[in-house]
Write a protein that holds these residues in place. Structure first.
Motif, PDB file in Angstrom:
ATOM      1  N   CYS A 271     -13.210   4.420   9.509  1.00 47.48           N
ATOM      2  CA  CYS A 271     -12.504   4.818   8.923  1.00 47.48           C
ATOM      3  C   CYS A 271     -10.606   5.177  10.059  1.00 47.48           C
ATOM      4  CB  CYS A 271     -12.056   6.018   8.116  1.00 47.48           C
ATOM      5  SG  CYS A 271     -13.335   5.516   6.813  1.00 47.48           S
ATOM      6  N   MET A 276      -6.619   4.971   7.922  1.00 47.80           N
ATOM      7  CA  MET A 276      -7.281   5.885   6.410  1.00 47.80           C
ATOM      8  C   MET A 276      -7.462   4.583   5.335  1.00 47.80           C
ATOM      9  SD  MET A 276      -8.689   8.111   6.997  1.00 47.80           S
ATOM     10  CE  MET A 276      -9.997   8.562   5.473  1.00 47.80           C
ATOM     11  N   ASP A 277      -6.060   4.395   4.972  1.00 49.95           N
ATOM     12  CA  ASP A 277      -5.702   3.421   4.263  1.00 49.95           C
ATOM     13  C   ASP A 277      -7.125   2.521   3.558  1.00 49.95           C
ATOM     14  OD1 ASP A 277      -3.805   4.025   3.584  1.00 49.95           O
ATOM     15  OD2 ASP A 277      -2.313   2.585   4.061  1.00 49.95           O
ATOM     16  N   TYR A 279     -10.351   3.914   4.060  1.00 50.68           N
ATOM     17  CA  TYR A 279     -11.292   4.591   2.853  1.00 50.68           C
ATOM     18  C   TYR A 279     -12.251   4.353   2.493  1.00 50.68           C
ATOM     19  CZ  TYR A 279     -13.278   9.223   3.642  1.00 50.68           C
ATOM     20  OH  TYR A 279     -14.655  10.211   3.293  1.00 50.68           O
ATOM     21  N   LYS A 400      -8.069   8.657   0.029  1.00 48.49           N
ATOM     22  CA  LYS A 400      -7.882   9.290   1.831  1.00 48.49           C
ATOM     23  C   LYS A 400      -6.686  10.049   1.635  1.00 48.49           C
ATOM     24  CE  LYS A 400      -3.088   6.341   1.459  1.00 48.49           C
ATOM     25  NZ  LYS A 400      -1.817   5.598   1.785  1.00 48.49           N
ATOM     26  N   TYR A 401      -6.233  10.578   0.963  1.00 44.94           N
ATOM     27  CA  TYR A 401      -6.086  12.487   1.004  1.00 44.94           C
ATOM     28  C   TYR A 401      -6.587  13.631   0.953  1.00 44.94           C
ATOM     29  CZ  TYR A 401      -0.850   9.696  -0.587  1.00 44.94           C
ATOM     30  OH  TYR A 401      -0.843   8.992  -0.804  1.00 44.94           O
TER      31      TYR A 401
END
Length: 469
Positions: A271, A276-277, A279, A400-401
């Protein structure tokens, strides 16, 4: 009970604040997590935790006799107490009541008062048990675990109740005014309606409320306990495990001989390296693969699984019992809809069907009793498709946050969910930990909601596929 044994154990873990401390989920299992009990865990998903399942054996039972057993360390008793009470009062909405309106008062109180004691074996003393020979070269349960590529653990620390106690829970509802009574054909009734309910559950002395575990490794005719959490190794050596690997948003399979924890670590590195987009895309790929496999089952099999799961959602214990039987490789007798699923597995012992059912059961186990009841309602009212798309949009925006962040629900996804359907859906989401208000599209993403939301998405996707059969 709204505040159950499960709630007590989770609250105790919060109060104790012990690293890697796990709550016991069910009172019926409270004596199965004592020291040296062996647990198994099968990797079902990279996105939600699977259950620790007691296999009914103690480590001391499978090791050769006449060897030193480490003396446990016992802590002083720890008193723990909690009381929760709430009272809500207000006017009911126009859809619930007749013209003229009605007011409602809801009161709820629950609490516990227990004393626990920690029994533990420090790592230095566990050295005594390292590389001990097994009584049998390969016990029967080890053979089953080898077939299912299952990891084994041993309980090394347990918090037991020192004095028997009773968990009490009471609630009351008071309605006043002119109300509709759907159970009598929506007849209007003027006056007052009250309901009180009291529940009590005894928690006996010796019940385990929380525990810690370490991985067990069996190689040849000996076993060892991995003392460090960083020392990752497969429990049973010799047979490669099939685990998904993701590349550039697509999925392919290759044999792996890693534990679930190593697979997760490698997945997270993927990831980071790819951004991370992606994920959420990995979660999407995992669930899509499961729903695709469900879709290629015969329509008759899909219908049997769907119609059997529907009544089971209103009793989590039955779902859990079925999951345990499948995890332990037991296709024995079971009454009711669970037995129907077992009958289907006996007709076609294809391991893929069993794995698909287990994947769905593990996702459902992450959800609360309230959510399972709401899912049953959603299945009956054919809301699953709309709910799945709404949950997908929330995860896509926020997965992703790693922090809490406000977000807005998409109006076009809310539009098909009107009235009772919208209320059911909001409760499903709130039970995951999202901060939401029914009349406000603005909500707040909570990091703690990530795992239950992922499990909800997986559950909705699999159940919707079964609906479409």
């Amino acid at each position: 009970m709204p505040h159950s044994f499960d709630w007590v154990c989770k609250d105790v873990v919060k109060k104790l604040q012990g690293k890697d401390l796990c709550p016991v989920k069910r009172l019926s299992d409270a004596t199965k997590f004592r020291q040296f009990e062996i647990l198994q865990k099968t990797a079902q998903s990279l996105f939600w935790k699977t259950e620790d399942i007691p296999i009914g054996y103690s480590l001391l039972q499978i090791l050769e006799p006449n060897f030193p057993v480490p003396e446990p360390e016992v802590s002083a008793p720890i008193p723990l107490k909690c009381t929760v009470s709430q009272k809500l009062k207000g006017h009911l909405g126009a859809k619930v009541v007749a013209e003229g309106g009605a007011s409602a008062e809801f009161a709820h109180s629950a609490g516990y008062n227990i004393e626990v004691q920690c029994t533990s074996i420090p790592a230095s003393k566990l050295e005594i048990l390292q590389n001990r020979k097994l009584v049998d070269k390969e016990p029967s349960f080890v053979k089953d675990c080898r077939i299912g590529a299952t990891d084994l653990y041993v309980v090394t620390e347990a918090f037991e109740v020192t004095k028997g106690t009773v968990l009490e829970d009471s609630s009351s509802v008071n309605l006043q005014g002119k109300v509709l009574t759907p159970q009598f054909g929506k007849v209007q009734a003027q006056g007052e309606w009250q309901r009180e309910r009291k529940d009590s559950v005894p928690i006996l002395k010796g019940a385990v409320v929380a525990y810690k575990k370490k991985q067990l490794v069996i190689e040849n005719d000996t076993c060892a306990i991995l003392l460090s959490a960083k020392a990752k190794k497969k429990t049973l050596l010799g047979i490669p495990r099939m685990q998904p690997r993701f590349l550039s948003g697509s999925q392919y399979f290759q044999p792996k001989s890693y534990s679930l924890e190593i697979e997760i670590s490698m997945f997270l590195l993927d990831c980071i390296s790819m951004g991370m987009d992606l994920y959420f895309q990995h979660l999407q790929n995992e669930i899509s693969e499961k729903t695709w496999k469900l879709a290629i089952l015969s329509k008759d099999v899909q219908e049997v699984v769907f119609s059997s799961l529907l009544p089971m959602l209103r009793d989590k214990e039955i779902l859990y019992d079925l999951m345990i039987m499948l995890e332990l490789g037991d296709l024995g007798h079971m009454h009711g809809p669970g037995g129907v699923i077992l009958d289907e597995l006996r007709k076609d012992p294809w391991i893929g069907l069993k794995d698909l059912i287990l994947y769905l059961l593990h996702a459902l186990m992450v959800l609360s009793d309230t959510q399972l009841n709401l899912l049953a309602l959603s299945m009956e009212k054919r809301l699953l498709l709309q709910q799945r798309e709404l949950v997908k949009s929330i995860l896509q925006q926020n997965f992703k946050y790693p922090w809490n962040i406000p977000f807005t629900l998409q109006p076009e996804l809310l539009a098909p969910l009107q009235g009772e359907g919208l209320a059911i859906t909001y409760e499903l989401l709130k039970e995951c930990g999202l901060k939401m208000e029914l009349d406000n599209p603005r909500s707040t993403w909570d990091l703690e909601a990530k795992m239950p939301m992922a499990a909800l998405y997986g559950s909705l996707s699999c159940l919707q596929q079964l609906v479409e059969a």
